[in-house]
Design a protein around this motif. Structure first.
Motif, PDB file in Angstrom:
ATOM      1  N   TRP A 325      14.963  15.993  42.705  1.00 20.63           N
ATOM      2  CA  TRP A 325      14.481  14.632  42.530  1.00 20.63           C
ATOM      3  C   TRP A 325      13.347  14.621  41.511  1.00 20.63           C
ATOM      4  N   ASN A 329       9.830   9.139  41.431  1.00 26.13           N
ATOM      5  CA  ASN A 329      10.400   8.462  42.593  1.00 26.13           C
ATOM      6  C   ASN A 329       9.322   8.097  43.620  1.00 26.13           C
ATOM      7  N   ARG A 457      19.942   7.271  50.976  1.00 21.51           N
ATOM      8  CA  ARG A 457      20.112   6.638  49.659  1.00 21.51           C
ATOM      9  C   ARG A 457      21.481   5.983  49.532  1.00 21.51           C
ATOM     10  N   THR A 471      12.061   5.629  51.286  1.00 19.54           N
ATOM     11  CA  THR A 471      12.300   7.031  50.973  1.00 19.54           C
ATOM     12  C   THR A 471      12.566   7.795  52.261  1.00 19.54           C
TER      13      THR A 471
END
Length: 875
Positions: A325, A329, A457, A471
């Protein structure tokens, strides 16, 4: 109109009030005066009410037992009058009146202080009185109490006490307290050495359905009774009504109506709320500062920058399905973190350490004033009578080390040691059970984070507005916090029963000892229950995780949780918000909604007689009873809140503000509850807040260490300072001036994906980054801690030591400089002692003169006779 009820002979061994005859119980019809506080004769005041079901409605084999047990209560010198219920014919109300001789006798037994002279020490008014007068209740409705010097009451010195009216010499709350003292010690059954006594046992056994003192009228309608003081009506309109949320409390009137124990609680709660106002203002200022600077902080800019955070590829945070990632983010969480993790928070944490010292020291001074004003300065332990449960089991003899006389005790020294040891062992066992529940929550977090990382997600891909905010870390934190709160609430119900059982088994001597013992146990349970998850997030999570190639596993299966790249502080803030908010909502439901619903159901069930005029005692019976522990849960709720406000304030500067808002309503909710929804509680004497005082002091001392450690180990404050002052410039950095530029890149370490273990195998990629201070691959000491790490550790330890020593030294200086007892109060105490000694001297002098007068007369007569004989001889 009256008829004498049958009273069976019942022999028992008891200490009767001297010179008080046994009285009969009279049955009288209700005189249709709903506001009356007297017997039907309008003279005898009702000091207590007992409620029971008519024996004629019961089985014949139980009738005799019920009559014998009630007969014992009629032999304690009280006058009784019985009236049948207007609504339910099965119920009988026993009205208890304490005659003057009984009142005087037990006023001496209980060492009750009564006025001897008006206070002649002048007091100076505050220079701010012109401003604060608008925040006090109307003086036209609630006049200021006249101050008196007082002394312990004694019947043989009655003429020295200030008494305008014999009927009103003892206040209603004092009369009720003496009546309850008498009822709680009335023996009702003797079987050999075992004695069963007390109204409490009879209530538990169902002999009596209720026992309570009367309210002096309805809370929303002024009483038309001439002798009714209407204190309840005044308290509701000037104190409990929500419109008075900004006004000061009429503490003297509260104490006069409910007793010192209730008065000291509301005095402490009001003082704590007033002190919270200053902490709330400073905390709100720190929060606003963080909110305004979240978009200008250098480190959050670097995280959100597409050329820095957008190009930084981070290592997966779990095994298996977790993917790589990009750092940007976490842009939103990084900005939120800046609201709470800034230099203002550091200043606020130091301020709160000093604030809590000022709060405790000024409370001691205020408490000293209340102790004098409410005549509890010399409320000694020997003045408090033993609990009936203790007295009933006194079967062993021992020599009192103080009086050197034999006394009865319920256990031997070995038996007491066994009871205490078993109690301590049980407490430790249940505390370990709480910790086991915390470990279960940790395992849940580890398992759910893996699941969320895999599917979250994909599940919310259609909810575009929420995709960037939800998240895996945030989802795990919120759900774990909610589950933790639910477990806390469930365990509280269980631990309450365990703590009461252990305390009952230990059999403390006095009610104060009982409450102090129960307080300590319940606080230990609640402390571990409420704070353990916060301590885990603050000091354990993310501290022992290893590095991507060699992670640390819990139970050999679950990979330890890592903090968000911005740190665990935002997660700690989330946990505190959920627990504090959920606890406040749940407590308000319990305190407001439940009593109101129960009273509503009771009125609905008895609506058949609603059209009838009901007497005062029956209106009070329809209200909710006060629990055995009284204000214990109110104190516990506020002390747990005090812990949240002080222990973790470095992570949540809004905590004092939220606590202030809650407490402003809490005062009025508690006042409304005890004034309108509950029966009149039995007035009790109390000198201070009891065991809660040392608990608050312990929390205050611990708060300094926890906040220093939160700033050092949980927040990112120290690494930023180390980078700014050391690693941003030569010899470690390339910048010419001190700056925070490049800080994010400096806190990340490089990992070669070829070094992944088989368990953590990944697709081919040149290298990724992870949050730590380690040497890069290819270095002679690859993946070992770098020099930056040791600089940060040294700075963290130095920060904790310096901050703790400075704060503790400041606390010591403040404690020394602020005297516990104000000078004015000390002068009043000395003046009162002087007047008491003068009164004693005059009484003793009169007694000696009275005793010596016959002797003196004999001597004078003998001398006169001798002189006459001498004169006769001379003649």
């Amino acid at each position: 109109m009256y008829e004498i009820m049958e009273e069976e002979e019942f022999e028992f061994e008891s200490v009767k009030a001297p010179d008080v005859a046994c009285c009969f119980s009279l049955q009288a019809e209700f005189n249709n005066n709903p506001d009356s506080l007297f017997f039907n004769d309008g003279i005898k005041q009702i000091d207590f009410v007992l409620v029971y079901e008519d024996e004629d409605k019961k089985e014949l084999d139980k009738k005799k037992i019920f009559q014998r047990r009630k007969a014992s209560l009629m032999k304690m010198g009280m006058e009784l009058e019985v009236t049948r219920s207007v609504v339910d014919e099965k119920l009988l109300f026993v009205k208890v009146h304490m005659p003057w001789d009984v009142l005087c006798t037990y006023a001496e037994v209980l060492h009750i202080k009564m006025p001897i002279k008006r206070n002649d020490i002048s007091t100076t008014s505050s220079p701010f009185s012109c401003l604060t007068k608008h925040f006090y209740p109307s003086v036209h409705l609630i006049a200021k109490e006249t101050e008196f010097f007082t002394a312990p009451f004694e019947k043989n010195r009655l003429e020295y006490f200030f008494m305008e009216d014999q009927d009103n010499f003892f206040t209603p709350s004092t009369r009720s307290r003496m009546a309850y003292h008498l009822l709680s010690r009335a023996p009702y059954e003797v079987r050999g050495p075992a004695i069963k006594l007390g109204i409490t046992k009879l209530l538990d056994g169902g002999v009596y359905k209720a026992a309570y003192p009367l309210h002096d009228g309805r809370f929303n309608v002024r009483s038309k009774e001439e002798k009714c003081p209407n204190v309840r009506y005044l308290l509701f309109n000037e104190w409990a009504h929500p419109k008075n949320f900004y006004k000061m409390q009429p503490l003297d009137l509260i104490r006069k109506y409910y007793g010192e124990k209730v008065g000291i609680y509301f005095a402490w709660l009001g003082f704590y709320t007033a002190m919270l106002a200053l902490a709330a203002i400073v905390g709100l200022g720190c929060f606003i500062y963080g909110y305004k600077t979240q978009d200008t902080s250098t480190w959050s800019k670097e995280v959100c920058d597409p050329l820095i955070g957008g190009q930084t590829v981070m290592c997966p945070q779990c095994d298996g399905e977790c993917t790589y990632w990009r750092l940007n983010n976490t842009c939103d969480s990084s900005k939120k973190l800046c609201i709470f993790d800034n230099f203002g928070t550091l200043v606020f944490a130091v301020f709160m350490a000093i604030w809590v010292t000022l709060f405790l020291e000024f409370w001691k001074r205020y408490q000293a004033e209340l102790e004098y004003d409410w005549d509890t300065v010399e409320f000694l332990e020997q003045e408090e009578q033993p609990r009936p449960e203790y007295e009933a089991k006194c079967n062993y003899d021992r020599v009192n080390p103080i009086t050197q006389e034999k006394e009865k005790v319920p256990y031997t020294a070995f038996g007491r040691c066994m009871r205490v040891s078993l109690g301590i062992g049980t407490v430790l066992f249940w505390i370990m059970l709480i910790l086991a529940s915390v470990v279960a929550i940790i395992v849940y977090r580890l398992a759910v984070f893996f699941s969320f990382s895999k599917q979250l997600r994909a599940d919310i891909k259609e909810l575009e507005p929420f995709k960037e905010y939800v998240t895996p870390q945030m989802a795990t934190s919120v759900t774990a916090s909610i589950i933790s709160f639910v477990i806390i609430m469930v365990l509280n119900l269980l631990y309450e029963k365990v703590a009461i059982w252990i305390t009952d088994f230990e059999l403390p001597r006095t009610k104060t000892e009982y409450e102090n013992s129960l307080t300590l146990k319940m606080f230990l349970f609640q402390f571990v229950n409420y704070y353990s998850s916060c301590f885990y997030i603050a000091f354990v999570k993310g501290k022992v995780v290893g590095y991507p190639g060699k992670p640390v596993y819990l139970l050999g299966e679950y990979r330890n949780e890592e903090c968000d790249p911005g740190g665990c502080l935002i997660e700690l803030t989330t946990q505190l918000t959920v627990i504090m908010g959920g606890k406040a909502i749940w407590n308000n439901i319990q305190e407001v909604l439940m009593p109101w619903v129960k009273n509503l159901i009771f009125h609905y069930c008895t609506r058949v007689g609603s059209e009838k005029v009901t007497p005062r005692w029956e209106q009070d019976y329809a209200l909710q009873p006060i629990g055995k522990l009284g204000l214990f849960y109110e104190y516990l709720e506020m002390v747990i809140q005090f812990g949240f406000v002080t222990l973790f304030v470095a992570s949540f500067p809004l905590a004092p503000f939220l606590a202030l808002i809650n407490n402003i309503f809490e005062i009025r909710v508690d006042a409304w509850k005890i004034t309108t929804q509950f029966r009149h509680m039995v007035p009790e004497k109390a000198q201070d807040i009891g065991a809660w005082q040392p608990i608050l002091q312990g929390v205050a001392i611990l708060a300094v260490a926890t906040n220093a450690m939160i700033i050092a180990f949980t927040s990112d404050m120290i690494p930023r300072l180390v980078y700014y002052w050391s690693f941003s410039v030569y010899p470690y950095g390339d910048h010419a001036n001190y700056t925070m530029e490049g800080y994010i890149n400096n806190t990340l370490s490089v990992f070669d994906i070829k070094d992944f273990s088989d368990k953590s195998s990944r697709v081919s990629m040149t290298g990724t980054l992870y949050r730590d201070f380690r040497y890069p691959p290819g270095h002679p000491r690859q993946y070992e801690y770098s020099i930056y790490y040791w600089h940060v550790i040294a700075a963290k330890m130095a920060f904790i030591i310096v901050v703790e020593h400075i704060v503790y030294f400041t606390k010591f200086v403040l404690s020394y400089m602020i005297p516990d007892v104000p000078t004015a109060v000390r002068d009043k105490i000395k003046r009162e002692k002087y007047l008491t000694h003068v009164m004693l001297h005059e009484v003793n002098l009169k007694l000696v003169t009275k005793n010596l007068k016959p002797v003196t007369d004999n001597i004078l007569k003998h001398q006169e006779d001798k002189e006459e004989e001498t004169n006769d001889l001379d003649f």
